[in-house]
Design a protein around this motif. Structure first.
Motif, PDB file in Angstrom:
ATOM      1  N   LYS A  55       0.640  -1.265  -0.025  1.00  0.00           N
ATOM      2  CA  LYS A  55       0.128   0.184  -0.219  1.00  0.00           C
ATOM      3  C   LYS A  55       0.914   1.335  -0.013  1.00  0.00           C
ATOM      4  O   LYS A  55       1.838   1.412   0.988  1.00  0.00           O
ATOM      5  N   MET A  74      -6.506  -2.685 -10.377  1.00  0.00           N
ATOM      6  CA  MET A  74      -5.585  -3.121  -9.230  1.00  0.00           C
ATOM      7  C   MET A  74      -4.291  -3.552 -10.032  1.00  0.00           C
ATOM      8  O   MET A  74      -4.291  -4.700 -10.699  1.00  0.00           O
ATOM      9  N   THR A 113      -2.817   0.558  -4.523  1.00  0.00           N
ATOM     10  CA  THR A 113      -2.538  -0.626  -3.744  1.00  0.00           C
ATOM     11  C   THR A 113      -2.082  -1.866  -4.698  1.00  0.00           C
ATOM     12  O   THR A 113      -2.532  -1.927  -5.727  1.00  0.00           O
TER      13      THR A 113
END
Length: 125
Positions: free
Chosen positions: A10, A117, A74
């Protein structure tokens, strides 16, 4: 083909990254961070969660302060025994795999998951 570990990474605003690290750390959930040799301020923290992490093969949680060279995000990283074999399998299954990149003694491939992501899978180079 075998999964050897999972890494959660993160990158967040420095205050948020520091707060998450504090929550995970010894005065929170009790995880022990690796010594990154940092001196002034908070730039990041790495929390190994198994013995393999000490050899760079296991699982850990990474928290980093966002900056000019590292945008907020992330990322999921999957540590495998043979990144090339995983890349071949992923490509045969129609996934858009990028790489490899060789960095820090690792062979790394990338793909984009749902919602954008970033997902990486890697093995020792």
């Amino acid at each position: 083909m075998k999964v050897l570990g999972i890494r959660f990474c993160k990158v967040a605003h420095a205050d948020d990254a520091k707060a998450i690290a504090a929550l995970l750390g010894e005065n929170g959930l009790g995880l022990t961070p690796m010594d990154l040799g940092q001196s002034d301020g908070f730039s990041g923290a790495v929390f190994p969660v198994d013995e393999g992490a000490k050899q760079g093969l296991g699982s850990w949680i990474e928290l980093w302060a966002a900056g000019e060279q590292m945008p907020e995000m992330t990322m999921l990283q999957i540590v495998v025994d043979d990144a090339d074999a995983y890349a071949e399998r992923a490509k045969k299954n129609g996934l858009d795999v990028k790489g490899p990149d060789d960095a820090h003694g690792e062979r790394i491939y990338y793909l984009e998951g749902a919602g954008g992501m970033p997902i990486a899978f890697l093995s020792k180079a």
